[in-house]
Design an enzyme around this catalytic site. Structure first.
Site, mmCIF file in Angstrom:
data_model
loop_
_atom_site.group_PDB
_atom_site.id
_atom_site.type_symbol
_atom_site.label_atom_id
_atom_site.label_comp_id
_atom_site.label_asym_id
_atom_site.label_seq_id
_atom_site.Cartn_x
_atom_site.Cartn_y
_atom_site.Cartn_z
ATOM 1 N N SER A 25 76.066 -21.685 57.530
ATOM 2 C CA SER A 25 76.904 -21.354 56.501
ATOM 3 C C SER A 25 78.330 -21.533 56.674
ATOM 4 O O SER A 25 78.828 -21.767 57.921
ATOM 5 C CB SER A 25 76.617 -19.952 56.120
ATOM 6 O OG SER A 25 76.752 -19.143 57.080
ATOM 7 N N LYS A 61 83.098 -28.599 46.916
ATOM 8 C CA LYS A 61 81.899 -27.579 47.460
ATOM 9 C C LYS A 61 81.044 -27.123 45.913
ATOM 10 O O LYS A 61 81.328 -27.060 45.167
ATOM 11 C CB LYS A 61 82.367 -25.908 47.830
ATOM 12 C CG LYS A 61 81.296 -25.106 48.061
ATOM 13 C CD LYS A 61 81.864 -24.176 48.890
ATOM 14 C CE LYS A 61 80.652 -23.136 49.671
ATOM 15 N NZ LYS A 61 79.468 -23.201 48.965
ATOM 16 N N CYS A 119 77.120 14.704 38.941
ATOM 17 C CA CYS A 119 76.593 13.397 39.215
ATOM 18 C C CYS A 119 75.334 13.151 38.269
ATOM 19 O O CYS A 119 74.647 14.039 38.141
ATOM 20 C CB CYS A 119 75.869 13.559 40.551
ATOM 21 S SG CYS A 119 74.750 12.214 40.939
ATOM 22 N N CYS A 124 79.482 11.563 44.731
ATOM 23 C CA CYS A 124 78.198 12.679 44.410
ATOM 24 C C CYS A 124 78.250 13.041 46.150
ATOM 25 O O CYS A 124 77.944 12.240 47.030
ATOM 26 C CB CYS A 124 76.907 12.249 44.036
ATOM 27 S SG CYS A 124 75.622 13.142 44.594
ATOM 28 N N CYS A 178 70.768 13.316 47.042
ATOM 29 C CA CYS A 178 70.590 12.723 46.005
ATOM 30 C C CYS A 178 69.853 11.668 45.546
ATOM 31 O O CYS A 178 69.690 10.698 46.287
ATOM 32 C CB CYS A 178 71.954 12.140 45.366
ATOM 33 S SG CYS A 178 72.063 11.257 43.715
#
Ligand code: IVH
Length: 661
Positions: free
Chosen positions: A81, A113, A404, A422, A427
């Site tokens: 890559s 590209k 939250c 939070c 959670c």
């Protein structure tokens, strides 16, 4: 009879020639009608006279029979890559890094590209034998029959071609087709293709080549894997030869001699972007001379001699309908803009990120405002600005929640960051995000276990954390609605299959703060095993390329946390065994074990060890009868004595480099 054979040969020749003129030289010589007529005549003659069948006939482009599934194909050399840069400053930095290593006598080739699907075509003795997708870079899918349907892919090379050629390129889809497909999918309430690359991939990964043949796909060749029987010194010479062999390259490529020329080329290509019938998302810059490329080498899975310089994002204008608050893996609460759907670059955008409270304040944004939305590639679109002149007076202020939205616990802000968090580690929204990240494509890549599945499994209390995924059985899944026996088994198999994922994926999947894919890869390469990664102290981590103090501290915080350690223990108990990762620089040193001693002329020992590992070799600390080479620098000590006793071969830094070449 002789005349039929001659006619068939004539037609084949004429059609191949027309393809070449049209696609490679960009100079069509015959009309579409004429082409179609020749093609039809050839098809009919071949049908009537199967005795003259030839696999390389242009009619074979129409595609074979539908497949059950694609077979895997292992690339001879990994498909790498590219690193991305986004600004002139980053370009300058990159360029200076080049001059630092190879001096200032080099040129660079700039090319568009393509926002397409990476593909490898293998030509053996001039004949197309395999076409495969990139896959994970090592192993892709064999999509030969589908790729054969693309008109610009020659089944046979022309001229003085090499005996073996693995040519790499990009399959692209026309913008027009991309938008059309997405609009159809939107209508049918099917998920949209996020970008042209996904649409091209979707078209190539059709089990029925007839479907592929209906999409307007095209190919541009840009690089090679293995090549035997051809020689060139520069990338430029190579792409010129591609054309001679009948392979399509893009005309918008240029040899560039300075930073200024590069920047100008970038602007020039950007200007042409809109008018091209397919998407490009930047330019790729490659150091032209192959000896300079070798000198620069590789880092992780990208070459140091090439870089992708990306364009700025695309924009659209729409209305902000509402703002939702999303709890992320680390507890950070992100405001998400709910938008009146708008098409930007072929993709229907319905939501965008607003980042944080500061962003909301600095934009001065209100609900029902008209906003400018930007999207760049795969990145979540973001709200760029507010068009205040369009306000009508019914706009409403946005309020950040103090509790939250998932668990109702307290939301805190700290001095050093703008984020709202939070604080509840248990959670449910945080846990869900953590698990979604773990299972995601770029992390553990558990096929079929999408976000919706994770939500259901959590809700039904079938999973608690990573390790409980590996306890799932088909029976447990079958208790869920609409879950058949076969698909339940398939999902369990997909989960089990990830037990032997590579270490880089595993490290990334853990979701350690600041550890993205690339850092995970560098960590995996450096430490080699999960054990040594987990034992690494801050000072060890700081030796890893691109790891600074902030990242090192976050890793140590994670790896020394009791709960995290016990979760990793559980994973190991279930049989999860991340494999150390393969090399990316080739396999020249595969199977060879090295020991390093003394001071080397240009490399530090760590760099030398990296270089060896990069090319498939192993580095150990002490000389034994299993050592193949002792890499010797100045002031070598007892290791040299030992090596001589054991008759281990000695090698210098220069010889090592020659060996790699
Ligand atoms: S050269 C080491 N040239 O971008 C890779 N790649 O982000 C050498 N791509 O996987 C590739 N246009 O598939 C090269 N003109 C171009 C390209 C190009 C698109 C793709 C390529 C690669 C990906 C990397």
């Amino acid at each position: 009879m002789g005349s039929v054979k001659t006619r068939i040969e004539q037609l084949r020749e004429q059609i191949s020639e027309a393809n070449y003129k049209y696609y490679v030289l960009d100079q069509p010589t015959i009309s579409d009608e004429k082409y179609d007529a020749l093609f039809k005549e050839l098809l009919e003659l071949e049908k009537k006279h199967p005795e003259f069948a030839d696999l390389t006939s242009p009619t074979h482009k129409v595609g074979g029979a539908p497949l059950e599934r694609f077979s895997k194909y292992r690339h001879r050399q990994p498909m790498l890559s590219l690193q991305n840069i986004y600004s002139e400053e980053e370009l300058t930095e990159f360029y200076e890094r080049w001059t630092g290593v190879i001096g200032d006598k080099f040129s660079v080739v700039g090319e568009p590209k393509f926002d397409g699907l990476a593909i490898e075509l293998v030509y053996e003795n001039g004949l197309l034998t395999v076409a495969s997708t990139r896959g994970d870079g090592e192993t892709g899918e064999n999509v030969t029959n589908n790729v054969k349907t693309i008109r610009s892919v020659p089944l046979k090379l022309r001229g003085n071609y090499p005996s073996l050629l693995e040519v790499r390129g990009e399959i692209i889809i026309l913008k027009e087709d991309f938008e059309k497909i997405n609009k159809e999918r939107a209508k049918a309430q099917e998920p949209l293709f996020a970008n042209p690359r996904n649409a091209a991939a979707g078209s190539i990964r059709q089990l029925d080549p007839q479907v592929t043949a209906k999409r307007h796909l095209d190919l541009f060749c840009h690089s090679v894997g293995t090549i035997e029987g051809a020689n060139f010194k520069t990338h430029w010479e190579m792409v010129k030869m591609f054309s001679q062999w009948g392979l399509r390259t893009h005309s918008l490529k240029r040899e560039l001699k300075s930073l200024k020329e590069i920047q100008n080329f970038f602007l020039e290509v950007e200007e042409q972007r809109e008018s091209l019938p397919y998407e490009i998302d930047g330019i790729v810059l490659k150091v032209n001379e192959l000896n300079n490329q070798r000198e620069l080498g590789f880092v992780a899975r990208s070459p140091r001699w090439a870089v992708a310089y990306k364009f700025k994002a695309q924009e659209g204008i729409t209305e902000l309908k509402d703002v939702h608050f999303q709890v992320g893996r680390t507890g950070v609460i992100t405001p998400v803009a709910v938008l009146e759907p708008v098409w930007i670059g072929g993709v229907e955008v319905k939501s965008a990120t607003l980042h944080n409270e500061d962003q909301i304040k600095s934009l001065g944004i209100k609900i029902h405002d008209t906003v400018v939305v930007k999207r760049a590639g795969d990145v979540i679109p973001n709200v760029q600005s507010v068009i205040t002149s369009k306000r009508k007076g019914k706009e409403k202020a946005i309020h950040f929640p103090t509790k939250c939205p998932s668990c109702g616990d307290r939301v805190v802000t700290s001095e050093e960051e703008v984020a709202h968090r939070c604080i509840n580690v248990a959670c449910p929204a945080r846990l869900a995000e953590t698990l979604k990240h773990f299972a995601s494509k770029r992390a553990m890549n558990i096929e079929g276990l999408g976000d919706k599945w994770i939500d259901i499994l959590l809700e039904k209390k079938l999973i608690r954390h990573f390790s409980s995924l590996y306890d799932l059985t088909p029976e447990m899944l079958q208790t869920l609605e609409r879950q058949g026996e076969r698909s339940a088994q398939k999902l369990v198999d997909a989960i089990q299959k990830t037990k032997n994922n590579t270490l880089d994926r595993f490290i990334f999947a853990l979701g350690i703060r600041f550890v993205g894919e690339r850092t995970a890869e560098l960590l995996a390469l450096h430490f080699g095993s999960l054990k040594s990664f987990l034992e690494a102290k801050e000072e060890d981590l700081l030796k890893v390329e691109e790891v600074g103090e902030k990242v090192a501290a976050a890793i140590v915080q994670f790896t020394t946390d009791k709960k995290n350690r016990s979760e990793i223990e559980h994973l190991l108990e279930k049989g999860v065994r991340p494999k150390s990762i393969k090399t990316h620089g080739g396999t020249a040193l595969q199977g060879l074990t090295f020991v390093i001693t003394g001071t080397l002329p240009s490399l530090s020992r760590d760099e030398a060890a990296d270089l060896i590992r990069t090319h498939g070799g192993k580095v150990t600390g002490s000389v034994s009868k299993n050592t193949d080479y002792l890499l010797v620098g100045e002031d070598a000590g007892s290791k040299l004595t030992k090596a001589r006793e054991l008759k281990v071969k000695e090698i210098s830094e220069a010889e090592l480099k020659a060996l790699i070449r």
